[in-house]
Write an enzyme that holds these catalytic residues in place. Structure first.
Site, PDB file in Angstrom:
ATOM      1  N   LYS A 116      27.979 -76.714  33.073  1.00  0.00           N
ATOM      2  CA  LYS A 116      26.878 -77.339  31.951  1.00  0.00           C
ATOM      3  C   LYS A 116      25.589 -76.765  32.760  1.00  0.00           C
ATOM      4  O   LYS A 116      24.544 -76.722  32.039  1.00  0.00           O
ATOM      5  CB  LYS A 116      26.752 -78.368  32.095  1.00  0.00           C
ATOM      6  CG  LYS A 116      28.461 -79.895  31.760  1.00  0.00           C
ATOM      7  CD  LYS A 116      29.028 -78.360  30.078  1.00  0.00           C
ATOM      8  CE  LYS A 116      30.023 -78.927  30.436  1.00  0.00           C
ATOM      9  NZ  LYS A 116      30.962 -77.874  29.570  1.00  0.00           N
ATOM     10  N   GLU A 200      19.061 -85.366  30.992  1.00  0.00           N
ATOM     11  CA  GLU A 200      18.277 -84.946  29.760  1.00  0.00           C
ATOM     12  C   GLU A 200      18.268 -85.783  28.758  1.00  0.00           C
ATOM     13  O   GLU A 200      18.391 -87.554  29.103  1.00  0.00           O
ATOM     14  CB  GLU A 200      19.520 -84.742  28.466  1.00  0.00           C
ATOM     15  CG  GLU A 200      20.406 -83.183  29.308  1.00  0.00           C
ATOM     16  CD  GLU A 200      21.299 -82.700  28.332  1.00  0.00           C
ATOM     17  OE1 GLU A 200      21.711 -83.430  26.819  1.00  0.00           O
ATOM     18  OE2 GLU A 200      22.416 -81.940  28.436  1.00  0.00           O
ATOM     19  N   HIS A 235      34.921 -90.207  22.075  1.00  0.00           N
ATOM     20  CA  HIS A 235      35.019 -88.563  22.252  1.00  0.00           C
ATOM     21  C   HIS A 235      35.927 -87.803  21.553  1.00  0.00           C
ATOM     22  O   HIS A 235      35.951 -86.957  22.389  1.00  0.00           O
ATOM     23  CB  HIS A 235      34.172 -88.603  23.498  1.00  0.00           C
ATOM     24  CG  HIS A 235      33.286 -89.435  23.926  1.00  0.00           C
ATOM     25  ND1 HIS A 235      31.795 -88.868  23.529  1.00  0.00           N
ATOM     26  CD2 HIS A 235      33.027 -90.012  24.958  1.00  0.00           C
ATOM     27  CE1 HIS A 235      31.344 -89.253  24.377  1.00  0.00           C
ATOM     28  NE2 HIS A 235      31.315 -90.503  24.902  1.00  0.00           N
ATOM     29  N   ARG A 292      37.186 -71.641  23.392  1.00  0.00           N
ATOM     30  CA  ARG A 292      38.881 -72.045  22.165  1.00  0.00           C
ATOM     31  C   ARG A 292      38.688 -71.633  21.156  1.00  0.00           C
ATOM     32  O   ARG A 292      37.931 -72.030  20.917  1.00  0.00           O
ATOM     33  CB  ARG A 292      39.323 -72.782  23.253  1.00  0.00           C
ATOM     34  CG  ARG A 292      38.360 -74.470  22.877  1.00  0.00           C
ATOM     35  CD  ARG A 292      39.455 -75.624  23.514  1.00  0.00           C
ATOM     36  NE  ARG A 292      39.300 -76.834  22.825  1.00  0.00           N
ATOM     37  CZ  ARG A 292      38.313 -77.555  22.976  1.00  0.00           C
ATOM     38  NH1 ARG A 292      37.723 -77.330  24.333  1.00  0.00           N
ATOM     39  NH2 ARG A 292      37.363 -78.727  22.251  1.00  0.00           N
TER      40      ARG A 292
HETATM   41  C1  MV4 Z   1      24.116 -86.483  24.132  1.00  0.00           C
HETATM   42  C2  MV4 Z   1      23.956 -87.527  23.515  1.00  0.00           C
HETATM   43  C3  MV4 Z   1      22.677 -87.932  23.875  1.00  0.00           C
HETATM   44  N1  MV4 Z   1      21.450 -87.632  23.841  1.00  0.00           N
HETATM   45  N2  MV4 Z   1      23.330 -85.640  24.623  1.00  0.00           N
HETATM   46  C4  MV4 Z   1      28.733 -87.294  24.330  1.00  0.00           C
HETATM   47  C5  MV4 Z   1      29.812 -85.827  24.992  1.00  0.00           C
HETATM   48  C6  MV4 Z   1      29.402 -84.981  25.546  1.00  0.00           C
HETATM   49  N3  MV4 Z   1      30.184 -83.480  25.520  1.00  0.00           N
HETATM   50  C7  MV4 Z   1      28.115 -84.911  25.054  1.00  0.00           C
HETATM   51  N4  MV4 Z   1      27.434 -86.033  24.447  1.00  0.00           N
HETATM   52  C8  MV4 Z   1      26.756 -86.746  24.367  1.00  0.00           C
HETATM   53  N5  MV4 Z   1      25.841 -85.827  24.187  1.00  0.00           N
HETATM   54  C9  MV4 Z   1      22.202 -86.095  24.421  1.00  0.00           C
HETATM   55  N6  MV4 Z   1      21.271 -85.678  25.603  1.00  0.00           N
HETATM   56  C10 MV4 Z   1      24.906 -88.064  22.951  1.00  0.00           C
HETATM   57  C11 MV4 Z   1      26.239 -87.706  22.989  1.00  0.00           C
HETATM   58  C12 MV4 Z   1      27.665 -88.577  22.286  1.00  0.00           C
HETATM   59  C13 MV4 Z   1      28.247 -87.789  21.027  1.00  0.00           C
HETATM   60  C14 MV4 Z   1      27.685 -85.518  21.236  1.00  0.00           C
HETATM   61  C15 MV4 Z   1      28.870 -85.554  19.966  1.00  0.00           C
HETATM   62  C16 MV4 Z   1      30.371 -86.425  20.081  1.00  0.00           C
HETATM   63  C17 MV4 Z   1      30.116 -87.219  20.258  1.00  0.00           C
HETATM   64  C18 MV4 Z   1      29.684 -88.389  20.781  1.00  0.00           C
HETATM   65  C19 MV4 Z   1      30.028 -89.579  21.597  1.00  0.00           C
HETATM   66  C20 MV4 Z   1      28.696 -90.644  21.624  1.00  0.00           C
HETATM   67  C21 MV4 Z   1      27.435 -90.090  22.522  1.00  0.00           C
END
Ligand code: MV4
Length: 503
Positions: A116, A200, A235, A292
């Site tokens: 990442k 972040e 998620h 994918r």
């Molecule tokens: C975040 C975020 C808020 N701010 N990054 C959750 C899974 C991971 N792949 C990245 N995720 C998130 N990253 C920052 N800087 C909130 C999430 C997140 C989220 C992102 C996508 C889809 C669903 C989610 C559910 C909770 C939190």
């Protein structure tokens, strides 16, 4: 063109890929575990080979056996589907070194985008907007502290090897930083065998909007617009749609261009997805990429008319993309409901059993991608996603009305499914207005539980899993299936699970 493709997967996605192969005159080779002997993907394939016991680590994840079958069947390519080996660098590397074609990106792109921090660095250097934060892993508490203060609280600690939400920690106050850094790092170490973490800025209730891209081996890259994937629970995506209610033509172009840049910068080939977070001001930031074909790819197929699985096969064969960017047109609106074998009325507990009665919806604007059939057995061994119901409409309202109609036609008896939950979402006023974000389900449907959200006690979780296992064994031995409701009432383990705090 490829002649024979081994599909290293099962369920609906194996079926989806077999269908693409057949339409292109490519022979499809299926693999199956002991409990999948009668599965739909086995019946539809041209050839099928046993790969081992039910347990995935001994069958669908048995690399040596899969390569043995590839050799024996004289397949010239392997399609990983999603999950299992789809984003596994070592697997892709081995496919390449054994002289087979991997239907997906080159191993090096999988490696780069799986890291990442390396991905963030690559995006930043090529001008793709990223969430404010670090492009290096955190080396010490002091470094973590100064970065956090620079970024400004709240911050989110993430795992370098992560994705999918594991190993993340929100920190709202400086005093909690040190212990959160420790905890996140050790969680990352046990989950990904990689303790590296980074920071972040934390965005509150963002949307998750992703762009589908296609890249051929000749340097051509195009995007197919966005998918709105904000409706998720823990998620796991639950409902996806295209177009996104917040994306207009101008924003689509900007995000699309960013995604094409991201793909070019990482040496990407084949179908891929660039994920973005979108804040309440409609600013978008690169989040991560998925190397994918994704579960939700059909919503893009329905609004663009492009068959992504076929494009994947063409690209892997070395052909040029069938489309130029200016050929891509979007028409109408598509929605996908992921049908999970889960009892959504009972805290989303996994549900198992034999599908003793099965009836798929159809008619105008309806598509079902499913591995189910009458007599199919749903077990705890694999992904609880059993079917994807999609509808298309001239506009979002028509797609929603169709979805309600199709959901109410769908009969899956013998296992509990998420269909009742989807019906509730379709009627939710905020969903109807397109006012959705990544905490939508929590806010709209789990409010009463928000005091003790994410984590149930370890005991409660263990009881839940045990209860589901017991249920599964029971259903296996006594053939007759009772109604899921009557069934769960009498199950002492489920009651114990509830008492232990499961609902
Ligand atoms: C975040 C975020 C808020 N701010 N990054 C959750 C899974 C991971 N792949 C990245 N995720 C998130 N990253 C920052 N800087 C909130 C999430 C997140 C989220 C992102 C996508 C889809 C669903 C989610 C559910 C909770 C939190």
């Amino acid at each position: 063109m490829l002649k024979k493709v081994l599909i290293a997967n099962r369920g609906e996605i194996a079926v989806r890929i077999i269908r693409a192969c057949r339409e292109m005159g490519i022979r499809a080779v299926a693999i199956f575990s002991e409990i999948d002997r009668k599965a739909l993907h086995v019946r539809l394939a041209d050839e099928a080979y046993p790969v081992g016991p039910a347990k995935a680590t001994e069958s669908y994840l048995n690399t040596d056996k899969i390569f043995e079958i590839a050799k024996q069947s004289q397949a010239d390519a392997i399609h990983p589907g999603y999950g299992f080996f789809a984003e596994n660098y070592d697997f892709v590397k081995r496919v390449e070194s054994e002289g087979l074609i991997f239907i997906g990106p080159p191993a090096e792109a999988v490696k780069l985008l799986g890291d990442k921090v390396a991905a963030r660095k690559t995006m930043k250097n090529s001008g793709v907007p990223i969430v404010p934060g670090t492009e290096v892993e955190i080396g010490s508490d002091q470094q973590g502290e100064s970065i956090a203060e620079e970024v400004g609280f709240p911050i989110l600690i993430k795992a370098v090897g992560g994705g999918g939400g594991k190993g993340m920690r929100v920190v709202r106050d400086k005093k909690d930083l040190k212990s959160a850094l420790r905890a996140a790092s050790s969680e990352a170490k046990s989950a990904f065998a990689d303790p590296r973490i980074y920071i972040e800025k934390y965005l509150e209730r963002p949307r998750h909007v992703e762009i589908q891209i296609l890249a051929d081996k000749h340097g051509n890259v195009i995007h197919l617009g966005e998918r709105e994937c904000s409706i998720q629970r823990r998620h796991q995506k639950v409902i996806e749609e295209s177009p996104s209610p917040v994306v207009d033509e101008k924003m689509r172009q900007a995000m699309g261009n960013a995604a094409v840049t991201a793909a070019k910068a990482s040496g990407y080939v084949n179908a891929g997805t660039i994920e973005f977070l979108v804040d309440s001001d409609r600013n978008f930031y690169f989040l991560e990429s998925n190397t994918r074909l994704q579960v939700e790819h059909p919503v893009t197929e329905l609004v663009t008319g492009i068959d992504l699985a076929k494009e994947q096969l063409r690209i892997a064969s070395g052909m040029k993309l069938s489309y130029k960017q200016e050929d891509i047109r979007w028409k109408g609106s598509a929605i996908e409901c992921r049908i999970y074998a889960e009892d959504t009325e009972n805290n989303f507990l996994p549900s198992t059993g034999v599908v003793h009665s099965y009836w798929e919806p159809s008619g105008p604007g309806v598509r079902v991608d499913s591995g189910l059939y009458q007599g199919a057995e749903v077990s705890l061994f694999y992904d609880p996603l059993v079917s994807k119901l999609l509808t298309w409409g001239e506009n979002r309202d028509e797609a929603i009305q169709r979805m309600k109609r199709a959901l109410s036609e769908y009969r899956i008896l013998g296992v509990a499914t998420s269909i009742p939950f989807h019906l509730k979402v379709m009627d939710n006023p905020n969903f109807r207005k397109g006012e959705i974000h990544t905490h939508f389900i929590e806010d709209e449907f789990e409010k009463d539980k928000s005091k003790q959200p994410e984590e149930k006690s370890e005991l409660a979780k263990a009881v839940a899993v045990f209860s589901a296992l017991l249920d599964y064994e029971e259903k296996k031995h006594h053939k007759p299936i009772m109604s899921p409701k009557g069934k769960s009432k009498g199950n002492p383990w489920k009651m114990a699970g509830r008492k232990a705090g499961l609902r």
